[in-house]
Design a protein around this motif. Structure first.
Motif, PDB file in Angstrom:
ATOM      1  N   GLU A 101       0.793  -1.157   0.055  1.00 36.18           N
ATOM      2  CA  GLU A 101      -0.047  -0.115  -0.164  1.00 36.18           C
ATOM      3  C   GLU A 101       0.848   1.228   0.179  1.00 36.18           C
ATOM      4  O   GLU A 101       1.900   1.346   0.330  1.00 36.18           O
ATOM      5  CB  GLU A 101      -0.972   0.111   1.182  1.00 36.18           C
ATOM      6  CG  GLU A 101      -2.119  -0.875   1.067  1.00 36.18           C
ATOM      7  CD  GLU A 101      -3.150  -0.513   1.934  1.00 36.18           C
ATOM      8  OE1 GLU A 101      -4.124   0.258   1.470  1.00 36.18           O
ATOM      9  OE2 GLU A 101      -3.438  -0.922   3.114  1.00 36.18           O
ATOM     10  N   TYR A 102       0.332   2.587  -0.650  1.00 38.54           N
ATOM     11  CA  TYR A 102       0.976   3.492  -0.430  1.00 38.54           C
ATOM     12  C   TYR A 102      -0.008   4.700   0.248  1.00 38.54           C
ATOM     13  O   TYR A 102      -1.237   5.076  -0.293  1.00 38.54           O
ATOM     14  CB  TYR A 102       1.121   3.929  -2.037  1.00 38.54           C
ATOM     15  CG  TYR A 102       2.142   5.025  -2.213  1.00 38.54           C
ATOM     16  CD1 TYR A 102       2.664   5.673  -1.375  1.00 38.54           C
ATOM     17  CD2 TYR A 102       2.101   5.680  -3.638  1.00 38.54           C
ATOM     18  CE1 TYR A 102       3.677   6.712  -1.798  1.00 38.54           C
ATOM     19  CE2 TYR A 102       2.808   6.809  -4.122  1.00 38.54           C
ATOM     20  CZ  TYR A 102       3.584   7.402  -2.956  1.00 38.54           C
ATOM     21  OH  TYR A 102       4.462   8.348  -3.429  1.00 38.54           O
ATOM     22  N   VAL A 103       0.364   5.031   1.399  1.00 37.54           N
ATOM     23  CA  VAL A 103      -0.629   5.584   2.522  1.00 37.54           C
ATOM     24  C   VAL A 103       0.073   6.779   2.847  1.00 37.54           C
ATOM     25  O   VAL A 103       1.270   7.027   3.153  1.00 37.54           O
ATOM     26  CB  VAL A 103      -0.664   4.697   3.549  1.00 37.54           C
ATOM     27  CG1 VAL A 103      -1.558   5.069   4.606  1.00 37.54           C
ATOM     28  CG2 VAL A 103      -1.223   3.438   3.177  1.00 37.54           C
ATOM     29  N   ALA A 104      -0.899   7.847   3.137  1.00 35.17           N
ATOM     30  CA  ALA A 104      -0.239   9.174   3.408  1.00 35.17           C
ATOM     31  C   ALA A 104      -0.901   9.310   5.082  1.00 35.17           C
ATOM     32  O   ALA A 104      -2.233   9.002   5.000  1.00 35.17           O
ATOM     33  CB  ALA A 104      -0.922  10.387   2.807  1.00 35.17           C
ATOM     34  N   LEU A 105      -0.363   9.423   6.084  1.00 36.55           N
ATOM     35  CA  LEU A 105      -0.886  10.135   7.244  1.00 36.55           C
ATOM     36  C   LEU A 105      -0.859  11.570   7.315  1.00 36.55           C
ATOM     37  O   LEU A 105       0.266  12.168   7.139  1.00 36.55           O
ATOM     38  CB  LEU A 105       0.071   9.496   8.373  1.00 36.55           C
ATOM     39  CG  LEU A 105       0.046   7.787   8.426  1.00 36.55           C
ATOM     40  CD1 LEU A 105       0.850   7.577   9.794  1.00 36.55           C
ATOM     41  CD2 LEU A 105      -1.302   7.389   8.830  1.00 36.55           C
ATOM     42  N   PRO A 115       8.980  14.138   4.382  1.00 39.23           N
ATOM     43  CA  PRO A 115      10.341  13.806   3.420  1.00 39.23           C
ATOM     44  C   PRO A 115      10.694  14.905   2.664  1.00 39.23           C
ATOM     45  O   PRO A 115      11.825  15.277   2.195  1.00 39.23           O
ATOM     46  CB  PRO A 115      10.039  12.626   2.869  1.00 39.23           C
ATOM     47  CG  PRO A 115       8.429  12.464   2.433  1.00 39.23           C
ATOM     48  CD  PRO A 115       8.044  13.010   3.778  1.00 39.23           C
ATOM     49  N   THR A 116       9.680  15.984   2.204  1.00 40.64           N
ATOM     50  CA  THR A 116       9.922  17.155   1.458  1.00 40.64           C
ATOM     51  C   THR A 116       9.910  18.463   2.280  1.00 40.64           C
ATOM     52  O   THR A 116      10.009  19.258   1.627  1.00 40.64           O
ATOM     53  CB  THR A 116       8.958  16.948   0.351  1.00 40.64           C
ATOM     54  OG1 THR A 116       7.518  17.235   0.865  1.00 40.64           O
ATOM     55  CG2 THR A 116       8.947  15.578  -0.549  1.00 40.64           C
ATOM     56  N   GLY A 117       9.924  18.272   3.698  1.00 36.42           N
ATOM     57  CA  GLY A 117       9.682  19.388   4.407  1.00 36.42           C
ATOM     58  C   GLY A 117      10.755  20.516   4.064  1.00 36.42           C
ATOM     59  O   GLY A 117      10.460  21.796   4.332  1.00 36.42           O
ATOM     60  N   ASN A 118      12.059  20.125   3.660  1.00 31.23           N
ATOM     61  CA  ASN A 118      13.223  20.892   3.805  1.00 31.23           C
ATOM     62  C   ASN A 118      13.614  21.273   2.308  1.00 31.23           C
ATOM     63  O   ASN A 118      14.459  21.722   1.827  1.00 31.23           O
ATOM     64  CB  ASN A 118      14.375  20.470   4.516  1.00 31.23           C
ATOM     65  CG  ASN A 118      14.195  20.484   5.914  1.00 31.23           C
ATOM     66  OD1 ASN A 118      13.345  21.551   6.635  1.00 31.23           O
ATOM     67  ND2 ASN A 118      15.026  19.639   6.724  1.00 31.23           N
ATOM     68  N   LEU A 119      12.490  20.914   1.529  1.00 28.94           N
ATOM     69  CA  LEU A 119      12.969  20.919  -0.120  1.00 28.94           C
ATOM     70  C   LEU A 119      11.986  21.990  -0.699  1.00 28.94           C
ATOM     71  O   LEU A 119      10.949  22.040  -0.451  1.00 28.94           O
ATOM     72  CB  LEU A 119      12.699  19.540  -0.718  1.00 28.94           C
ATOM     73  CG  LEU A 119      13.546  18.417  -0.014  1.00 28.94           C
ATOM     74  CD1 LEU A 119      13.255  17.188  -0.598  1.00 28.94           C
ATOM     75  CD2 LEU A 119      15.208  18.918  -0.148  1.00 28.94           C
ATOM     76  N   ASP A 120      12.645  22.676  -1.994  1.00 31.61           N
ATOM     77  CA  ASP A 120      11.869  23.432  -2.702  1.00 31.61           C
ATOM     78  C   ASP A 120      10.877  22.716  -3.535  1.00 31.61           C
ATOM     79  O   ASP A 120      10.815  21.401  -3.716  1.00 31.61           O
ATOM     80  CB  ASP A 120      12.656  24.276  -3.786  1.00 31.61           C
ATOM     81  CG  ASP A 120      13.561  23.250  -4.542  1.00 31.61           C
ATOM     82  OD1 ASP A 120      12.965  22.512  -5.245  1.00 31.61           O
ATOM     83  OD2 ASP A 120      14.792  23.739  -4.623  1.00 31.61           O
ATOM     84  N   ALA A 154       9.040  17.320  -5.937  1.00 28.02           N
ATOM     85  CA  ALA A 154       8.279  16.701  -7.030  1.00 28.02           C
ATOM     86  C   ALA A 154       9.219  15.635  -7.473  1.00 28.02           C
ATOM     87  O   ALA A 154       8.841  14.364  -7.609  1.00 28.02           O
ATOM     88  CB  ALA A 154       8.028  17.664  -8.134  1.00 28.02           C
ATOM     89  N   GLU A 155      10.488  15.930  -7.427  1.00 28.67           N
ATOM     90  CA  GLU A 155      11.590  14.799  -7.809  1.00 28.67           C
ATOM     91  C   GLU A 155      11.596  13.694  -6.803  1.00 28.67           C
ATOM     92  O   GLU A 155      11.703  12.447  -7.211  1.00 28.67           O
ATOM     93  CB  GLU A 155      12.970  15.263  -8.003  1.00 28.67           C
ATOM     94  CG  GLU A 155      13.028  16.223  -9.429  1.00 28.67           C
ATOM     95  CD  GLU A 155      14.448  16.964  -9.138  1.00 28.67           C
ATOM     96  OE1 GLU A 155      15.052  16.593  -8.365  1.00 28.67           O
ATOM     97  OE2 GLU A 155      14.666  17.698 -10.241  1.00 28.67           O
ATOM     98  N   ILE A 156      11.639  14.066  -5.708  1.00 27.01           N
ATOM     99  CA  ILE A 156      11.522  13.087  -4.262  1.00 27.01           C
ATOM    100  C   ILE A 156      10.401  12.404  -4.358  1.00 27.01           C
ATOM    101  O   ILE A 156      10.503  11.167  -4.295  1.00 27.01           O
ATOM    102  CB  ILE A 156      11.721  13.662  -3.153  1.00 27.01           C
ATOM    103  CG1 ILE A 156      13.185  14.230  -3.094  1.00 27.01           C
ATOM    104  CG2 ILE A 156      11.478  12.664  -1.997  1.00 27.01           C
ATOM    105  CD1 ILE A 156      14.414  13.428  -3.086  1.00 27.01           C
ATOM    106  N   MET A 157       9.380  12.847  -4.426  1.00 26.12           N
ATOM    107  CA  MET A 157       7.954  12.299  -4.714  1.00 26.12           C
ATOM    108  C   MET A 157       7.906  11.234  -5.920  1.00 26.12           C
ATOM    109  O   MET A 157       7.425  10.318  -5.675  1.00 26.12           O
ATOM    110  CB  MET A 157       6.630  13.084  -4.675  1.00 26.12           C
ATOM    111  CG  MET A 157       6.550  13.987  -3.463  1.00 26.12           C
ATOM    112  SD  MET A 157       6.534  12.910  -1.941  1.00 26.12           S
ATOM    113  CE  MET A 157       5.138  11.754  -2.428  1.00 26.12           C
ATOM    114  N   ASP A 178      -0.869  18.175  -1.311  1.00 26.20           N
ATOM    115  CA  ASP A 178      -0.286  17.757  -2.591  1.00 26.20           C
ATOM    116  C   ASP A 178       0.705  16.862  -2.602  1.00 26.20           C
ATOM    117  O   ASP A 178       0.698  15.961  -3.526  1.00 26.20           O
ATOM    118  CB  ASP A 178       0.304  18.964  -3.362  1.00 26.20           C
ATOM    119  CG  ASP A 178       1.362  19.606  -2.435  1.00 26.20           C
ATOM    120  OD1 ASP A 178       1.347  19.629  -1.256  1.00 26.20           O
ATOM    121  OD2 ASP A 178       2.294  20.301  -3.025  1.00 26.20           O
ATOM    122  N   ILE A 179       1.344  16.638  -1.396  1.00 26.96           N
ATOM    123  CA  ILE A 179       2.199  15.540  -1.070  1.00 26.96           C
ATOM    124  C   ILE A 179       1.200  14.214  -1.069  1.00 26.96           C
ATOM    125  O   ILE A 179       1.403  13.119  -1.492  1.00 26.96           O
ATOM    126  CB  ILE A 179       3.117  15.553  -0.063  1.00 26.96           C
ATOM    127  CG1 ILE A 179       4.214  16.836  -0.348  1.00 26.96           C
ATOM    128  CG2 ILE A 179       3.989  14.203   0.475  1.00 26.96           C
ATOM    129  CD1 ILE A 179       4.891  16.629  -1.496  1.00 26.96           C
TER     130      ILE A 179
END
Length: 236
Positions: free
Chosen positions: A32-36, A168-173, A178-181, A202-203
């Motif tokens: 599964e691919y889950v967001a909390l 995981p993207t909190g410190n990124l532009d 988008a690349e990390i996601m 959006d994440i």
């Protein structure tokens, strides 16, 4: 894979007790691919810490891969954290004096693997995240996005059952985010179970399932079949 039953987490501060989580029931299946998702203070990070066996519940039952974690001693919990769960954090947590390769090898040290085997597995993990050309660099020689890719490789190197990512993207532009996601999307397509903790809609939209936490309770659990269908199309 993950079964939480009537989970509660209580913190005691002096004479006061605070319930960070209460009456949480949650099942997460393999792949599964889950967001909390939830605002600061909602309990989502506490929930992630419980899922990752970084903390233990005050009440209720957590079964991971068929094993009741409440029956595990500290050594067993440490083994679970090392072998079953890959952690990715907002601030990367890379060791500055070590090379990229050495950082990624680190979780394997505790498994007693020979150096050559640790080297091979770390190099493969870095190739998977697109950093095979950066093995000898140190974290301060990398961009924020590259450092997060190193952190992802370190989480993946032990072939964990679950990838847990806390903001995981909190410190990124936005471009690097988008690349990390896109990297997480690809890892999921390859069969990895991914749980993301975020407060950004959006994440969370990348995930097939969204679990919304508020005031220590799960207030929404929704699936997005259109995302699952899109992932399947891209996989073929």
């Amino acid at each position: 894979m993950i079964e939480l039953s009537n989970i509660g987490k209580r913190y005691v501060m002096g004479e006061d007790a605070f319930m960070a989580l209460q009456n949480v029931d949650l099942h997460i299946a393999r792949n599964e691919y889950v967001a909390l998702i939830g605002p600061s203070g909602s309990g989502k990070s506490t929930l992630m810490n419980l899922l990752g066996c970084l903390d233990t519940p005050s009440e209720g039952r957590y079964v991971l891969n068929g094993r009741d974690t409440s029956q595990m001693d500290d050594n067993e919990l440490a083994r679970v954290r090392n072998q079953e769960i890959g952690f990715i954090f907002q601030s990367f947590h890379l060791l500055p004096r070590m090379t990229v390769l050495q950082n990624v090898m680190q979780p394997l040290v505790y498994r007693g693997l020979p150096t050559a085997e640790r080297h091979r597995l770390a190099a493969e993990a870095l190739e998977k995240v697109g950093l095979a050309h950066r093995l000898g660099h140190r974290p301060n020689q990398l961009s924020g996005g590259q450092r997060q890719r190193v952190a992802v490789a370190r989480a993946l190197v032990g072939t964990p059952s679950i990838l847990l990512a806390d903001e995981p993207t909190g410190n990124l532009d936005s471009k690097t985010s988008a690349e990390i996601m896109a990297l997480f999307d690809e890892l999921h397509r390859q069969g990895q179970t991914v749980v993301l903790v975020t407060h950004e809609a959006d994440i969370a939209a990348h995930c097939e399932r969204t679990i919304r936490v508020s005031d220590g309770r799960i207030v929404e659990d929704s699936k997005h079949p259109e995302i699952a269908a899109s992932v399947q199309r891209q996989a073929h």
